[in-house]
Each structure stands twice: as structure tokens, then as C-alpha cells.
Design a protein around this motif. Structure first.
Motif, PDB file in Angstrom:
ATOM      1  N   LYS A  56       0.843  -1.187   0.000  1.00  0.00           N
ATOM      2  CA  LYS A  56       0.000   0.000   0.000  1.00  0.00           C
ATOM      3  C   LYS A  56       0.881   1.242   0.000  1.00  0.00           C
ATOM      4  CE  LYS A  56      -4.061  -1.929   2.118  1.00  0.00           C
ATOM      5  NZ  LYS A  56      -4.581  -2.467   3.333  1.00  0.00           N
ATOM      6  N   VAL A  57       0.454   2.245  -0.748  1.00  0.00           N
ATOM      7  CA  VAL A  57       1.163   3.526  -0.755  1.00  0.00           C
ATOM      8  C   VAL A  57       0.170   4.626  -0.404  1.00  0.00           C
ATOM      9  CG1 VAL A  57       2.936   2.845  -2.420  1.00  0.00           C
ATOM     10  CG2 VAL A  57       0.810   3.834  -3.248  1.00  0.00           C
ATOM     11  N   GLY A  58       0.667   5.711   0.142  1.00  0.00           N
ATOM     12  CA  GLY A  58      -0.187   6.842   0.497  1.00  0.00           C
ATOM     13  C   GLY A  58      -0.116   7.130   1.985  1.00  0.00           C
ATOM     14  N   THR A  59      -1.195   7.718   2.484  1.00  0.00           N
ATOM     15  CA  THR A  59      -1.263   8.078   3.906  1.00  0.00           C
ATOM     16  C   THR A  59      -2.260   7.161   4.602  1.00  0.00           C
ATOM     17  OG1 THR A  59      -3.077   9.615   3.548  1.00  0.00           O
ATOM     18  CG2 THR A  59      -0.847  10.501   3.304  1.00  0.00           C
ATOM     19  N   ALA A  60      -2.404   7.311   5.900  1.00  0.00           N
ATOM     20  CA  ALA A  60      -3.367   6.500   6.646  1.00  0.00           C
ATOM     21  C   ALA A  60      -4.794   6.746   6.144  1.00  0.00           C
ATOM     22  CB  ALA A  60      -3.263   6.809   8.132  1.00  0.00           C
ATOM     23  N   GLN A  61      -5.096   7.993   5.762  1.00  0.00           N
ATOM     24  CA  GLN A  61      -6.444   8.336   5.307  1.00  0.00           C
ATOM     25  C   GLN A  61      -6.691   7.877   3.862  1.00  0.00           C
ATOM     26  OE1 GLN A  61      -4.357  10.723   6.694  1.00  0.00           O
ATOM     27  NE2 GLN A  61      -5.303  10.671   8.715  1.00  0.00           N
ATOM     28  N   VAL A  62      -5.716   8.090   3.016  1.00  0.00           N
ATOM     29  CA  VAL A  62      -5.855   7.755   1.600  1.00  0.00           C
ATOM     30  C   VAL A  62      -4.690   6.855   1.215  1.00  0.00           C
ATOM     31  CG1 VAL A  62      -5.975   8.664  -0.743  1.00  0.00           C
ATOM     32  CG2 VAL A  62      -6.897  10.017   1.131  1.00  0.00           C
ATOM     33  N   ASN A  63      -5.005   5.570   0.999  1.00  0.00           N
ATOM     34  CA  ASN A  63      -3.937   4.702   0.525  1.00  0.00           C
ATOM     35  C   ASN A  63      -4.446   3.824  -0.607  1.00  0.00           C
ATOM     36  OD1 ASN A  63      -4.912   2.136   1.696  1.00  0.00           O
ATOM     37  ND2 ASN A  63      -4.500   3.182   3.639  1.00  0.00           N
ATOM     38  N   ILE A  64      -3.527   3.428  -1.437  1.00  0.00           N
ATOM     39  CA  ILE A  64      -3.859   2.676  -2.640  1.00  0.00           C
ATOM     40  C   ILE A  64      -3.006   1.417  -2.657  1.00  0.00           C
ATOM     41  CG2 ILE A  64      -3.832   2.729  -5.160  1.00  0.00           C
ATOM     42  CD1 ILE A  64      -3.677   5.894  -4.778  1.00  0.00           C
ATOM     43  N   GLN A  65      -3.648   0.300  -2.932  1.00  0.00           N
ATOM     44  CA  GLN A  65      -2.897  -0.928  -3.159  1.00  0.00           C
ATOM     45  C   GLN A  65      -3.232  -1.386  -4.569  1.00  0.00           C
ATOM     46  OE1 GLN A  65      -3.827  -4.508  -0.908  1.00  0.00           O
ATOM     47  NE2 GLN A  65      -1.739  -5.231  -1.172  1.00  0.00           N
ATOM     48  N   THR A  66      -2.205  -1.550  -5.379  1.00  0.00           N
ATOM     49  CA  THR A  66      -2.404  -1.988  -6.750  1.00  0.00           C
ATOM     50  C   THR A  66      -2.275  -3.506  -6.801  1.00  0.00           C
ATOM     51  OG1 THR A  66      -1.460   0.092  -7.528  1.00  0.00           O
ATOM     52  CG2 THR A  66      -1.628  -1.683  -9.129  1.00  0.00           C
ATOM     53  N   ILE A  67      -3.298  -4.141  -7.381  1.00  0.00           N
ATOM     54  CA  ILE A  67      -3.312  -5.597  -7.558  1.00  0.00           C
ATOM     55  C   ILE A  67      -3.713  -5.873  -9.002  1.00  0.00           C
ATOM     56  CG2 ILE A  67      -4.399  -7.776  -6.871  1.00  0.00           C
ATOM     57  CD1 ILE A  67      -4.914  -6.467  -4.104  1.00  0.00           C
ATOM     58  N   TYR A  68      -2.951  -6.754  -9.659  1.00  0.00           N
ATOM     59  CA  TYR A  68      -3.289  -7.118 -11.033  1.00  0.00           C
ATOM     60  C   TYR A  68      -2.641  -8.452 -11.387  1.00  0.00           C
ATOM     61  CZ  TYR A  68       1.403  -5.419 -12.178  1.00  0.00           C
ATOM     62  OH  TYR A  68       2.756  -5.219 -12.219  1.00  0.00           O
ATOM     63  N   ALA A  69      -3.083  -9.005 -12.506  1.00  0.00           N
ATOM     64  CA  ALA A  69      -2.467 -10.231 -13.019  1.00  0.00           C
ATOM     65  C   ALA A  69      -2.115 -10.020 -14.484  1.00  0.00           C
ATOM     66  CB  ALA A  69      -3.411 -11.415 -12.861  1.00  0.00           C
ATOM     67  N   SER A  70      -1.012 -10.643 -14.880  1.00  0.00           N
ATOM     68  CA  SER A  70      -0.579 -10.589 -16.271  1.00  0.00           C
ATOM     69  C   SER A  70      -0.157 -11.985 -16.712  1.00  0.00           C
ATOM     70  CB  SER A  70       0.608  -9.630 -16.442  1.00  0.00           C
ATOM     71  OG  SER A  70       0.243  -8.309 -16.112  1.00  0.00           O
ATOM     72  N   LYS A  71      -0.362 -12.252 -17.990  1.00  0.00           N
ATOM     73  CA  LYS A  71       0.056 -13.532 -18.579  1.00  0.00           C
ATOM     74  C   LYS A  71       1.368 -13.294 -19.327  1.00  0.00           C
ATOM     75  CE  LYS A  71      -1.473 -17.282 -21.626  1.00  0.00           C
ATOM     76  NZ  LYS A  71      -1.132 -18.373 -20.756  1.00  0.00           N
ATOM     77  N   TYR A  72       2.378 -14.083 -18.990  1.00  0.00           N
ATOM     78  CA  TYR A  72       3.723 -13.908 -19.532  1.00  0.00           C
ATOM     79  C   TYR A  72       4.022 -14.932 -20.620  1.00  0.00           C
ATOM     80  CZ  TYR A  72       4.617 -10.753 -15.692  1.00  0.00           C
ATOM     81  OH  TYR A  72       4.558  -9.685 -14.830  1.00  0.00           O
ATOM     82  N   ALA A  73       4.748 -14.487 -21.643  1.00  0.00           N
ATOM     83  CA  ALA A  73       5.217 -15.369 -22.708  1.00  0.00           C
ATOM     84  C   ALA A  73       6.601 -14.895 -23.125  1.00  0.00           C
ATOM     85  CB  ALA A  73       4.266 -15.324 -23.897  1.00  0.00           C
ATOM     86  N   SER A  74       7.531 -15.830 -23.223  1.00  0.00           N
ATOM     87  CA  SER A  74       8.878 -15.430 -23.637  1.00  0.00           C
ATOM     88  C   SER A  74       9.292 -16.211 -24.875  1.00  0.00           C
ATOM     89  CB  SER A  74       9.877 -15.653 -22.504  1.00  0.00           C
ATOM     90  OG  SER A  74       9.830 -16.978 -22.054  1.00  0.00           O
ATOM     91  N   ASP A  75      10.133 -15.582 -25.691  1.00  0.00           N
ATOM     92  CA  ASP A  75      10.622 -16.179 -26.932  1.00  0.00           C
ATOM     93  C   ASP A  75      12.120 -15.920 -27.001  1.00  0.00           C
ATOM     94  OD1 ASP A  75      11.422 -16.658 -29.593  1.00  0.00           O
ATOM     95  OD2 ASP A  75       9.411 -16.226 -30.349  1.00  0.00           O
ATOM     96  N   LYS A  76      12.907 -16.948 -26.688  1.00  0.00           N
ATOM     97  CA  LYS A  76      14.355 -16.792 -26.635  1.00  0.00           C
ATOM     98  C   LYS A  76      14.928 -16.407 -28.000  1.00  0.00           C
ATOM     99  CE  LYS A  76      18.416 -18.694 -24.480  1.00  0.00           C
ATOM    100  NZ  LYS A  76      18.954 -19.672 -23.577  1.00  0.00           N
ATOM    101  N   ALA A  77      14.418 -17.012 -29.066  1.00  0.00           N
ATOM    102  CA  ALA A  77      14.923 -16.732 -30.412  1.00  0.00           C
ATOM    103  C   ALA A  77      14.732 -15.259 -30.785  1.00  0.00           C
ATOM    104  CB  ALA A  77      14.244 -17.637 -31.438  1.00  0.00           C
ATOM    105  N   LYS A  78      13.605 -14.682 -30.388  1.00  0.00           N
ATOM    106  CA  LYS A  78      13.320 -13.273 -30.690  1.00  0.00           C
ATOM    107  C   LYS A  78      13.873 -12.343 -29.614  1.00  0.00           C
ATOM    108  CE  LYS A  78       9.068 -13.972 -33.328  1.00  0.00           C
ATOM    109  NZ  LYS A  78       7.615 -13.843 -33.300  1.00  0.00           N
ATOM    110  N   GLY A  79      14.272 -12.909 -28.464  1.00  0.00           N
ATOM    111  CA  GLY A  79      14.769 -12.082 -27.370  1.00  0.00           C
ATOM    112  C   GLY A  79      13.678 -11.226 -26.748  1.00  0.00           C
ATOM    113  N   THR A  80      12.484 -11.813 -26.623  1.00  0.00           N
ATOM    114  CA  THR A  80      11.375 -11.036 -26.069  1.00  0.00           C
ATOM    115  C   THR A  80      10.737 -11.724 -24.862  1.00  0.00           C
ATOM    116  OG1 THR A  80       9.763 -12.065 -27.566  1.00  0.00           O
ATOM    117  CG2 THR A  80      10.753  -9.976 -28.288  1.00  0.00           C
ATOM    118  N   VAL A  81      10.263 -10.898 -23.957  1.00  0.00           N
ATOM    119  CA  VAL A  81       9.398 -11.335 -22.863  1.00  0.00           C
ATOM    120  C   VAL A  81       8.225 -10.362 -22.897  1.00  0.00           C
ATOM    121  CG1 VAL A  81       9.161 -11.688 -20.378  1.00  0.00           C
ATOM    122  CG2 VAL A  81      11.379 -12.092 -21.476  1.00  0.00           C
TER     123      VAL A  81
END
Length: 156
Positions: A56-81
């Protein structure tokens, strides 16, 4: 009511480590995320999907917690993630990519991150909150890159 904050970041830098070593770390999501600051919890949801829960970031009165999910794919030949947002998990959608280039004596890296974060505050606060959320996200990514540069033996 929620405010939607857009995130759009791009970075380009070079490190001393070999491209294969860099790819090995960046394509291993838990290894890569271990360099990212303020991650409270990373959960492997299977099938290349990881759920991020930030501190959580912010103050005691106003705080935000960021939650998310991502799907990962990597390709060694292309050098990408690449990662794509998974809808319905948390309060953010985050996608992006790493492009890893072997420059023989160094490794070139291009990082792109884009997404949205929904903040549960009234719309009137957008002008105040959006720059804070954007700035906080940018600081975290800057620190992440600094940690990776250190891990990979410094900038080339």
C-alpha cells in the motif's frame, strides 16, 4: 466511483551482462520480480499467469494498493518477454514487453509498460491523484531498472 489512471512508460538502456544471462533472469518471472520494489506478494496462478500485489502507498487516510495479473510469454529466439493484462483480477490492467538485443560486447534492453490503475476516489480528485499514481509507478520502475543494472554488472 473510481478514477482511472493511465500508465505508459518506455525505457532503453544497455548492460554489461551477456544477452543469454539477461534473458534467463527476465524470462523467469519470480526472478525478475524479485528486483522490483514494493511487491508484497507474487502468486503463480498457472499457465504463465502471475498475480502481483503491491504494498500500500499513500497516507493512513488515503492509501492505494495496486493488484493485477498478467500472462507472460517469452521467446528466446526473438529475445522477447511479453505480458498481457488478465481481466477481472484486482484494480489494474498492466501489459508490456522486454526486447533483449545481443550487441556482442553489451546487451541492449527496451522496456515498455502500459496499463491502467483504478483508484477508488471521487472523480474530482483525478487532477491531484493521477500525477501521484503515475509518479509512484515511474519511481518503482526506475528502481527496478537500477536493481537490474546492478544485477547485470552495470550499464555498458
Amino acid at each position: 466511483m473510481a478514477i482511472t489512471v493511465n500508465i505508459d512508460l518506455g525505457y532503453e538502456f544497455e548492460v554489461k551482462a551477456k544477452a543469454a544471462d539477461v534473458f534467463a533472469v527476465l524470462s523467469d518471472v519470480p526472478a525478475s520480480v524479485s528486483h522490483f520494489p514494493k511487491v508484497e506478494k507474487l502468486t503463480d496462478m498457472g499457465d504463465g499467469v502471475y498475480k502481483w500485489e503491491m504494498e500500500k502507498v499513500g497516507t493512513a487516510q488515503v492509501n492505494i494498493q495496486t493488484i493485477y495479473a498478467s500472462k507472460y510469454a517469452s521467446d528466446k529466439a526473438k529475445g522477447t518477454v511479453k505480458w498481457t493484462p488478465v481481466k477481472g483480477v484486482g484494480n489494474a490492467l498492466v501489459g508490456g514487453s522486454w526486447k533483449i538485443t545481443d550487441n556482442k560486447k553489451s546487451t541492449g534492453l527496451v522496456l515498455k509498460i502500459e496499463g491502467t490503475v483504478d483508484v477508488p476516489l471521487p472523480g474530482l480528485m483525478k487532477m491531484v491523484v493521477a500525477p501521484v499514481v503515475e509518479g509512484e509507478f515511474e519511481k518503482l520502475v526506475d528502481k527496478y531498472i537500477a536493481n537490474l543494472v546492478k544485477r547485470f554488472g552495470g550499464e555498458a
